[in-house]
Design a protein around this motif. Structure first.
Motif, PDB file in Angstrom:
ATOM      1  N   MET A  96     -47.030 -83.210 -64.220  1.00  0.00           N
ATOM      2  CA  MET A  96     -48.352 -83.810 -64.135  1.00  0.00           C
ATOM      3  C   MET A  96     -48.463 -84.713 -62.916  1.00  0.00           C
ATOM      4  N   ILE A  97     -49.663 -84.785 -62.361  1.00  0.00           N
ATOM      5  CA  ILE A  97     -49.959 -85.725 -61.293  1.00  0.00           C
ATOM      6  C   ILE A  97     -51.348 -86.301 -61.525  1.00  0.00           C
ATOM      7  N   GLY A  98     -51.487 -87.615 -61.349  1.00  0.00           N
ATOM      8  CA  GLY A  98     -52.755 -88.303 -61.555  1.00  0.00           C
ATOM      9  C   GLY A  98     -52.488 -89.734 -61.981  1.00  0.00           C
ATOM     10  N   ALA A  99     -53.519 -90.529 -62.041  1.00  0.00           N
ATOM     11  CA  ALA A  99     -53.356 -91.919 -62.477  1.00  0.00           C
ATOM     12  C   ALA A  99     -52.851 -91.964 -63.910  1.00  0.00           C
ATOM     13  N   ARG A 100     -51.860 -92.792 -64.158  1.00  0.00           N
ATOM     14  CA  ARG A 100     -51.356 -93.111 -65.498  1.00  0.00           C
ATOM     15  C   ARG A 100     -50.715 -91.938 -66.237  1.00  0.00           C
ATOM     16  N   VAL A 101     -50.391 -90.845 -65.565  1.00  0.00           N
ATOM     17  CA  VAL A 101     -49.829 -89.701 -66.287  1.00  0.00           C
ATOM     18  C   VAL A 101     -48.423 -89.986 -66.805  1.00  0.00           C
ATOM     19  N   GLY A 102     -47.777 -91.039 -66.269  1.00  0.00           N
ATOM     20  CA  GLY A 102     -46.471 -91.405 -66.804  1.00  0.00           C
ATOM     21  C   GLY A 102     -46.533 -91.733 -68.286  1.00  0.00           C
ATOM     22  N   GLU A 103     -47.698 -92.222 -68.745  1.00  0.00           N
ATOM     23  CA  GLU A 103     -47.861 -92.557 -70.157  1.00  0.00           C
ATOM     24  C   GLU A 103     -47.992 -91.309 -71.026  1.00  0.00           C
ATOM     25  N   LEU A 104     -48.172 -90.146 -70.416  1.00  0.00           N
ATOM     26  CA  LEU A 104     -48.336 -88.901 -71.182  1.00  0.00           C
ATOM     27  C   LEU A 104     -47.029 -88.139 -71.353  1.00  0.00           C
TER      28      LEU A 104
END
Length: 461
Positions: free
Chosen positions: A406-414
């Motif tokens: 994944m790439i995008g804002a805040r995707v680390g939380e997913l």
């Protein structure tokens, strides 16, 4: 020197970083007597010079961007500047609270802490401050250091992440040697703080260990932010003077800036610690173990950054817990390296777990792999946040999902759900049947699996 007869502890842990203190905490929880030896501060690199302080800087950078871009959301704000004293005070307060909490936890588990730099002097003993600390089991978790390149000396305006975290000023311009996680995160911070940034990366892509589709999207996003980068050419040399640094590449290109940040990875801290003398096998300084993290010598185990593989705090945590449970006879399942999530906390974030498309095709064959990309443009919460990006799934044909990227804002939380999907070998149809809350970015994972299962909702066939 203390009496060396008998075994004083069930477990002696050398190194109080992520892997070491996790082994100590879990071992004590399982009723073992534990000694923990640390020459610096408990928590190691992650807490004091890595994960936590860098993410604090990245959050401050996000606040700066939000202030700068408020008008886009109908909120008129003015960014008057970056107060690095204030930023550092905030960063250090976060570290201090977590450090105090860790110290309390270690004390509450009745772990005996020896302050000082230890050395392995026998198959069941570590010497620290002239005292011999013996244990039935030894766990080595001595961590890593910021590497440089041969002939590239750190000093003055040539710094590593250690010095970068202590800067009390914002560079007007910076050159970053290395486009991996560390280099990309500092590039993101400094750009948000107003610096001109150029990354030098010898490999063909930024974040080169990620799926190529993510790397290319990451490069586009950085280019849009005004972060420069030069790929596929090696560093040749640097000179510095009162005006800054002057960097030369092997193709003859030159770059000038206030600072050169060397971010070419981290090396294992194993030299001079007695490992080879006690018969451990080292490769380029890394301690070689079996899948159960045993070194092949006595009851000696190794965890964290000194073991070849991903140098991540959460890998260290998992390995420390695993070794403690192994020592306690619980027979835990070996940790699968590809099942460990990976996150670059820049803007945009990159998060992944499992196999890249290229690696999956190498292992299973090109015809046996299927991929799908779900654009975050179709996700309501991503539109609200104003972020672009995508979710990419890699699966075995007619089989389970083996990679989530994944790439995008805040995707680390997913990535937590992505980890469950990959590690539990879920099929797209399994995930498609789960109900994801709307509107959330997490919903994008559900939509991607709906599409891969052949029943897309907000995506085209």
């Amino acid at each position: 020197m203390a009496d060396t007869t008998g075994t004083a502890f069930d477990i002696v842990v050398l190194g109080g970083g992520s892997g070491g203190y996790a082994a100590a905490l879990r071992g004590a929880q399982l009723g073992k007597s534990v000694a923990l030896i640390e020459g610096g501060k408990l928590g190691g690199t992650c807490l004091h010079n890595g994960c936590i302080p860098t993410k604090a800087l990245l959050h401050a950078a996000e606040i700066a961007d939000n202030a700068r871009d408020g008008a886009h959301f109908g909120v008129h704000t003015e960014l008057k500047g970056i107060d690095m004293a204030g930023v550092n005070q905030y960063k250090e307060s976060v570290v201090a609270r977590l450090y105090k909490g860790l110290q309390g936890l270690i004390k509450s588990r009745k772990i005996t802490v020896f302050e000082g730099y230890g050395k392995l002097v026998d198959k069941n003993a570590v010497e620290v401050n002239g005292q011999r600390v013996t244990g039935e089991n030894i766990v080595l978790g001595t961590g890593s250091y910021a590497r440089s390149l041969p002939g590239l000396d750190i000093g003055g305006r040539v710094i590593t992440s250690d010095q970068a975290l202590q800067l009390d000023w914002v560079p007007r311009s910076a050159i970053i040697l290395g486009g991996g996680v560390i280099g990309s995160e500092f590039a993101s911070v400094w750009r948000s703080f107003g610096a001109d940034v150029t990354i030098i990366e010898a490999l063909p892509h930024l974040v080169p260990n990620e799926d190529e589709a993510l790397s290319k999207a990451f490069e586009r996003a950085f280019r849009k932010r005004g972060i420069g980068f030069n790929l596929g050419v090696r560093f040749q040399g640097v000179t510095q003077d009162d005006n800054g640094v002057h960097v030369t590449l092997e193709d003859g290109k030159t770059f000038d800036a206030d600072l050169l940040l060397v971010a070419v990875g981290r090396g294992p801290v194993t030299a001079g610690l007695g490992y080879e003398e006690q018969g451990l096998t080292l490769d380029r300084g890394f301690v070689i173990t079996d899948e159960r993290l045993h070194t092949g010598v006595g009851n000696i185990y190794a965890v964290g950054d000194i073991v070849p593989g991903l140098q991540l705090a959460h890998r260290g945590f998992a390995q420390g817990i695993f070794v403690a449970e192994q020592i306690a006879g619980l027979n835990p399942q070996p940790i699968v390296e590809s099942g460990i999530p990976r996150v670059t906390y820049s803007d945009p974030e990159v998060a992944s777990v499992g196999l890249t498309e290229a690696k999956a095709k190498e292992i299973h064959g090109a015809d046996a792999v299927e991929t799908l990309e779900y654009n975050l443009g179709g996700n309501g919460k991503s539109q609200i946040l104003g972020t672009a990006g995508f979710v990419k799934l890699v699966r075995q044909k007619d089989g389970p999902v083996i990679g989530v990227h994944m790439i995008g804002a805040r995707v680390g939380e997913l990535i937590g759900e992505g980890q469950l999907i990959v590690n539990w070998e879920a099929y797209p149809e399994d995930v498609a049947n789960l109900v994801h809350a709307h509107p959330t970015q997490n919903e994008a994972l559900g939509e991607a699996h709906l599409a891969l299962a052949g029943k897309p909702l907000h995506a085209h066939n």
